[in-house]
Scaffold this motif. Structure first.
Motif, PDB file in Angstrom:
ATOM      1  N   GLU A 170      48.733  39.496  33.012  1.00  0.00           N
ATOM      2  CA  GLU A 170      47.437  39.036  32.487  1.00  0.00           C
ATOM      3  C   GLU A 170      47.577  37.660  31.840  1.00  0.00           C
ATOM      4  O   GLU A 170      46.761  36.763  32.071  1.00  0.00           O
ATOM      5  N   LYS A 171      48.633  37.476  31.059  1.00  0.00           N
ATOM      6  CA  LYS A 171      48.877  36.197  30.388  1.00  0.00           C
ATOM      7  C   LYS A 171      49.095  35.070  31.397  1.00  0.00           C
ATOM      8  O   LYS A 171      48.666  33.931  31.188  1.00  0.00           O
ATOM      9  N   GLU A 172      49.751  35.391  32.499  1.00  0.00           N
ATOM     10  CA  GLU A 172      50.010  34.399  33.546  1.00  0.00           C
ATOM     11  C   GLU A 172      48.778  34.093  34.397  1.00  0.00           C
ATOM     12  O   GLU A 172      48.804  33.189  35.233  1.00  0.00           O
ATOM     13  N   GLY A 173      47.694  34.856  34.202  1.00  0.00           N
ATOM     14  CA  GLY A 173      46.464  34.635  34.950  1.00  0.00           C
ATOM     15  C   GLY A 173      46.377  35.380  36.262  1.00  0.00           C
ATOM     16  O   GLY A 173      45.395  35.230  36.992  1.00  0.00           O
ATOM     17  N   PHE A 174      47.395  36.205  36.564  1.00  0.00           N
ATOM     18  CA  PHE A 174      47.403  36.899  37.854  1.00  0.00           C
ATOM     19  C   PHE A 174      46.242  37.881  37.973  1.00  0.00           C
ATOM     20  O   PHE A 174      45.614  37.982  39.032  1.00  0.00           O
ATOM     21  N   LEU A 175      45.930  38.591  36.913  1.00  0.00           N
ATOM     22  CA  LEU A 175      44.876  39.598  36.983  1.00  0.00           C
ATOM     23  C   LEU A 175      43.515  38.966  37.270  1.00  0.00           C
ATOM     24  O   LEU A 175      42.681  39.567  37.951  1.00  0.00           O
ATOM     25  N   LYS A 176      43.283  37.759  36.759  1.00  0.00           N
ATOM     26  CA  LYS A 176      42.000  37.083  36.976  1.00  0.00           C
ATOM     27  C   LYS A 176      41.809  36.682  38.427  1.00  0.00           C
ATOM     28  O   LYS A 176      40.683  36.493  38.890  1.00  0.00           O
ATOM     29  N   THR A 177      42.917  36.503  39.153  1.00  0.00           N
ATOM     30  CA  THR A 177      42.825  36.073  40.551  1.00  0.00           C
ATOM     31  C   THR A 177      42.561  37.228  41.507  1.00  0.00           C
ATOM     32  O   THR A 177      42.298  36.996  42.693  1.00  0.00           O
ATOM     33  N   LEU A 178      42.598  38.455  41.009  1.00  0.00           N
ATOM     34  CA  LEU A 178      42.537  39.616  41.901  1.00  0.00           C
ATOM     35  C   LEU A 178      41.175  39.810  42.555  1.00  0.00           C
ATOM     36  O   LEU A 178      41.070  39.990  43.767  1.00  0.00           O
ATOM     37  N   TYR A 179      40.135  39.825  41.742  1.00  0.00           N
ATOM     38  CA  TYR A 179      38.825  40.225  42.246  1.00  0.00           C
ATOM     39  C   TYR A 179      37.839  39.064  42.256  1.00  0.00           C
ATOM     40  O   TYR A 179      37.918  38.159  41.432  1.00  0.00           O
ATOM     41  N   LYS A 180      36.908  39.125  43.184  1.00  0.00           N
ATOM     42  CA  LYS A 180      35.904  38.070  43.315  1.00  0.00           C
ATOM     43  C   LYS A 180      34.988  38.042  42.096  1.00  0.00           C
ATOM     44  O   LYS A 180      34.538  36.985  41.670  1.00  0.00           O
ATOM     45  N   ASN A 181      34.689  39.230  41.588  1.00  0.00           N
ATOM     46  CA  ASN A 181      33.793  39.325  40.422  1.00  0.00           C
ATOM     47  C   ASN A 181      34.568  39.853  39.225  1.00  0.00           C
ATOM     48  O   ASN A 181      35.244  40.830  39.325  1.00  0.00           O
TER      49      ASN A 181
END
Length: 340
Positions: A329-340
């Protein structure tokens, strides 16, 4: 120095330089190949059910390969899968949920890396002659293995109905989830907690859903990812790459229905596409987008293990590693997962 000698020296220099360049390039290629060589990882999945589908989908969609892993998926019953984990024969085990907690209480270093569900997508299925919970007295209740999640759920349901699992019913082990449906058909058992898609199959065969266990009223984690602390400590990068691939599998599951259903049919060998589609849709509606292990869900498991020393006073946080997901999450990976 004459021109002939000078030319010879130049040729020798050119040949030496070329040889050195070739050696350097070859070394670089070898090093690059070594660096890019996938890391082997053995993962056990404990049942032929839809809540085991994420590793299958991540594998088939190439998510593990994308993150530099050569994953081998191995089927074993939940208890066997846990034993393989403790023996270092596999590094990760899928859905050995209750066994993770009980082995930790007994001194092992088993931990949850994540869980895709915070409720059991199970039905308590019974012979049509059984109309009420009290009709279960004296009957045979099937489970996969003692100590596995279906066993824990069966005992929780029986206690909820004021029935004693030790004296009011006969608990029968049938090893595999698919064999619970077959056990009902062959009159080997009278009832069983059955997960998707087996519960759908059983209902289509004429058996009765006595209770929809998604309505049990407690948080109960299933579809868990279990590993050991020593694996996280010694191979942290591999653990992170596995979770990246696993999360990619979750994304594919939620966004590509046709592909996911095909994969589930392949790995379960199920012939009825409609049953798989119904099971897929039920899980899609209930699946967490980020598989954080619920503390309340671990508390529920501990409540069912009151006879194990230390269960009543155990801090549920001790069974969870959240650091891998926190880092992603800190690395931003989770934000890249889903379109919304």
């Amino acid at each position: 120095m004459d021109r002939s000698s000078l030319a010879k020296k130049r040729r020798r220099f050119a040949l030496g330089f070329t040889a050195a360049l070739i050696a350097t390039i070859a070394s670089g290629i070898a090093n690059a190949a070594e660096i890019s060589k996938p890391t082997s990882l053995r993962v056990a999945y404990s049942a032929i059910t839809v809540n085991q589908a994420i590793p299958w989908i991540a594998y088939e969609a190439g998510h593990f390969k994308k993150h530099g892993l050569d994953v081998e998926l191995i089927h074993a019953s939940s208890i066997t899968a846990l034993q393989a984990l403790l023996a270092n024969e596999v590094s990760i085990a899928q859905s050995v949920t209750d066994a993770c907690v009980s082995s930790n209480l007994s001194g092992a270093d088993t931990l949850f890396l994540g869980a895709i569900l915070d409720k059991p997508l199970y039905s308590f299925i019974v012979n049509p002659k059984i109309k009420t919970p009290q009709d279960l007295k004296g009957k045979r209740v099937g489970v996969t293995r003692f100590g596995a999640t279906p066993d824990a759920l069966a005992r929780a349901m029986l206690k909820m109905w004021n029935l004693d699992p030790a004296t009011d019913v006969m608990m029968v082990q049938l090893n595999e989830m698919g064999l619970l449906v077959q056990g009902l058909v062959n009159n080997v058992i009278d009832a069983a907690p059955i997960s998707i898609p087996g519960n759908i199959r059983a209902k289509n065969l004429g058996f009765t859903e006595l209770f929809d266990m998604t309505k049990i009223g407690k948080t109960y984690i299933t579809g868990t990812v279990v590993t050991r602390k020593r694996f996280i400590d010694s191979q942290r990068d591999t653990a992170k790459r596995f979770m990246r691939g696993f999360l990619g599998g979750m994304k594919t599951y939620l966004e590509d229905e046709d592909f996911s259903i095909k994969v589930i049919q392949k790995w379960t060998r199920a012939k009825n596409r409609d049953e798989i589609r119904e099971a897929y849709a039920l899980q899609a509606r209930n699946m967490l987008r980020i598989p954080r292990t619920s503390i309340e869900g671990v508390k529920t498991i501990l409540e069912g293990m009151e006879k194990i020393p230390g269960a009543k006073t155990a801090d549920p946080r001790r069974f969870i590693d959240s650091t891998i997901l926190d880092e992603l999450e800190k690395e931003g990976f989770l934000k890249t997962l889903y379109k919304n």
